[in-house]
Design an enzyme around this catalytic site. Structure first.
Site, PDB file in Angstrom:
ATOM      1  N   ASP A 281      38.694 -79.195  -2.570  1.00 27.72           N
ATOM      2  CA  ASP A 281      39.674 -80.119  -3.144  1.00 27.72           C
ATOM      3  C   ASP A 281      40.525 -79.409  -4.193  1.00 27.72           C
ATOM      4  OD1 ASP A 281      39.428 -83.281  -5.026  1.00 27.72           O
ATOM      5  OD2 ASP A 281      41.125 -82.081  -4.319  1.00 27.72           O
TER       6      ASP A 281
ATOM      7  N   ASP B  89      47.460 -81.286  -3.000  1.00 31.18           N
ATOM      8  CA  ASP B  89      46.118 -81.826  -3.213  1.00 31.18           C
ATOM      9  C   ASP B  89      45.384 -82.018  -1.893  1.00 31.18           C
ATOM     10  OD1 ASP B  89      44.852 -84.980  -4.614  1.00 31.18           O
ATOM     11  OD2 ASP B  89      43.869 -83.115  -3.993  1.00 31.18           O
TER      12      ASP B  89
HETATM   13  C1  LIG Z   1      44.191 -82.728 -13.106  1.00 27.21           C
HETATM   14  C2  LIG Z   1      44.582 -82.233 -14.468  1.00 27.21           C
HETATM   15  N1  LIG Z   1      43.742 -81.677 -15.317  1.00 27.21           N
HETATM   16  O1  LIG Z   1      44.414 -81.346 -16.461  1.00 27.21           O
HETATM   17  C3  LIG Z   1      45.725 -81.666 -16.264  1.00 27.21           C
HETATM   18  C4  LIG Z   1      46.818 -81.389 -17.242  1.00 27.21           C
HETATM   19  C5  LIG Z   1      45.850 -82.261 -15.035  1.00 27.21           C
HETATM   20  C6  LIG Z   1      47.096 -82.811 -14.454  1.00 27.21           C
HETATM   21  N2  LIG Z   1      47.414 -84.110 -15.061  1.00 27.21           N
HETATM   22  C7  LIG Z   1      46.464 -84.621 -16.052  1.00 27.21           C
HETATM   23  C8  LIG Z   1      47.699 -85.239 -14.172  1.00 27.21           C
HETATM   24  C9  LIG Z   1      46.759 -85.393 -13.024  1.00 27.21           C
HETATM   25  C10 LIG Z   1      45.656 -86.225 -12.848  1.00 27.21           C
HETATM   26  C11 LIG Z   1      45.250 -86.043 -11.585  1.00 27.21           C
HETATM   27  N3  LIG Z   1      46.061 -85.140 -11.062  1.00 27.21           N
HETATM   28  N4  LIG Z   1      46.967 -84.718 -11.948  1.00 27.21           N
HETATM   29  C12 LIG Z   1      45.991 -84.706  -9.702  1.00 27.21           C
HETATM   30  C13 LIG Z   1      45.427 -85.816  -8.902  1.00 27.21           C
HETATM   31  N5  LIG Z   1      44.150 -86.162  -9.461  1.00 27.21           N
HETATM   32  C14 LIG Z   1      43.022 -85.964  -8.715  1.00 27.21           C
HETATM   33  C15 LIG Z   1      43.117 -85.444  -7.430  1.00 27.21           C
HETATM   34  C16 LIG Z   1      41.933 -85.241  -6.721  1.00 27.21           C
HETATM   35  N6  LIG Z   1      41.926 -84.718  -5.452  1.00 27.21           N
HETATM   36  N7  LIG Z   1      40.731 -85.512  -7.269  1.00 27.21           N
HETATM   37  C17 LIG Z   1      40.708 -86.029  -8.516  1.00 27.21           C
HETATM   38  N8  LIG Z   1      41.820 -86.258  -9.254  1.00 27.21           N
HETATM   39  C18 LIG Z   1      44.147 -86.662 -10.812  1.00 27.21           C
END
Ligand SMILES: Cc1noc(C)c1CN(C)Cc1cc2n(n1)CCN(c1cc(N)ncn1)C2
Length: 402
Positions: free
Chosen positions: A290, A109
């Protein structure tokens, strides 16, 4: 023809050697061969002595030992790490990482700076279908904790360890590993993601009382070049390249722009945008790249301009943003970076049906008005080769077309 004398001498020597099976020598030297270079670690020795006699290692000794342990002699390390889509819609991308002795699948990330992982500190009910870090009590950083919240409201928290982490064959021998004691529902319900590996700037690491280095910051001095390159792909496995630029992964020139890292992100500015084949519209667009964000989030005026060219598109607040008929052909979207149009194919801007089997699809471009800054997430990145370069003193981003 050798002279008689020469021949006699040669015969005598030969017979002498043959007659004496082992040559007796009273002096000899053994050529020392340099083995793998082991850096001395004074504070590491002190820490070992404290542990040997059952004493808690003082924090300043452990920190000094950790820093020393991460000093890698080779300065030419490179590695390439796979980035595998987590589902059919490229919602996120997962990469195998070995922490201690376990290999877990982490979401790399570039929008955060914590390396955190599901762990044996969690309730077993949260660990079903997950690989997780079996914490090693001897590696705990006493008194340290972490707690992170993401833009989508998800988050996690826990304790901190210093352990061996290997990514793409590049090893940090004493990396800060944030072991989860608790994760939010978005993560406990996502059985594919075992945690995150942050690649933003270490200034936004959430560990208290002392922010810890990201994996990249830990190993960058050992890399051939102090950079990593992001090569996400549309519905296919891509890579994260560490320490080198792979010229087979992009076409044309690389366009470099300065990075504003003041907020801890890989921030940059675009100077305009275009929809389809229309002429570029001048507009100052400040944002971040990002990999941890799935979609593109951009000023509402620009999102509106894009979807005005999409037949049947509308904002559906019950779905959380712009939707359109899945059968619609979408126009390309470009932003002007460093004077060069960086284009996203229209096809990439169809994220997914709003629900399984629906003929209505959710847009890969959404408004950033509620966020406060623009985010160029996976929908943008998966048509690019993006170099995150700290080798020139001040950070910069390089953009090239895949
Ligand atoms: C994402 C995602 N989308 O559909 C699925 C399945 C996922 C993964 N799953 C739901 C879990 C999750 C939630 C997040 N992530 N993974 C990655 C970190 N997140 C970020 C990072 C960042 N730089 N900026 C904003 N949020 C939020």
């Amino acid at each position: 023809m050798p002279s008689f004398t020469y021949l006699t001498a040669a015969l005598a020597l030969t017979s002498a050697v043959a007659a004496t099976p082992v040559q007796k020598r009273d002096a000899f030297s053994v050529q020392q061969v340099q083995h793998k270079i082991h850096l001395k670690n004074g504070p590491g020795q002190v820490a070992k002595t404290f542990r040997k006699y059952g004493k808690v290692v003082p924090e300043h000794i452990q920190s000094a030992a950790d820093a020393r342990a991460n000093t890698v002699t080779a300065a030419a390390v490179t590695g390439s790490e796979p980035a595998n889509p987590s589902d059919d819609y490229d919602s996120s991308y997962l990469s195998p990482v070995t922490i201690g002795t376990t290999t877990v699948n982490l979401d790399f990330d570039t929008g955060s700076a914590d390396l955190w992982v599901f762990s044996s500190l969690q309730a077993s009910s949260q660990l079903v279908s997950h690989d997780y870090y079996k914490v090693d009590a001897s590696k705990v950083k006493n008194g340290y904790s972490w707690k992170i919240s993401y833009g989508d409201g998800s988050g996690a928290s826990g304790k901190v360890y210093a352990d061996k982490v290997t990514v793409a064959g590049v090893t940090a021998t004493s990396q800060a590993v944030e072991a989860a004691t608790s994760v939010s529902a978005q993560f406990s319900q996502d059985q594919d993601t075992d945690g995150l590996l942050g690649l933003a700037f270490s200034t936004i690491n959430t560990v208290s009382p002392t922010p810890q280095k990201t994996f990249f910051d830990t190993v960058k001095s050992s890399l051939a070049k102090q950079l990593f390159a992001v090569n996400l792909k549309y519905h296919a496995a891509g890579t994260y390249d560490f320490g080198f630029i792979d010229s087979t992964k992009y076409t044309g020139a690389i366009t470099y722009v300065d990075v504003d890292s003041s907020q801890g992100f890989w921030g940059f500015s675009a100077t305009g945008y275009s929809v389809g084949s229309a002429a570029a519209v001048k507009s100052n667009i400040a944002g971040i790249v990002d990999t941890g964000t799935t979609l593109i989030y951009i000023d509402s005026a620009i999102a509106k301009a894009y979807y005005s060219k999409v037949t049947g598109a509308k904002v559906d607040n019950t779905q959380g943003g712009y939707v359109f008929p899945c059968s619609t052909t979408l126009p390309n979207f470009s932003i002007t970076v460093g004077g060069v149009a960086q284009t996203v194919p229209g096809k990439f801007i169809n994220y997914a049906p709003i629900s399984s089997g629906s003929s209505t699809c959710f847009g890969g471009i959404q408004t950033s008005d509620d966020i406060g800054f623009n985010i160029f997430g996976d929908i943008f990145l998966k048509s690019k080769y993006v170099i995150h370069d700290v080798s020139t003193g001040s950070p910069r981003l390089g953009f090239a077309q895949q």
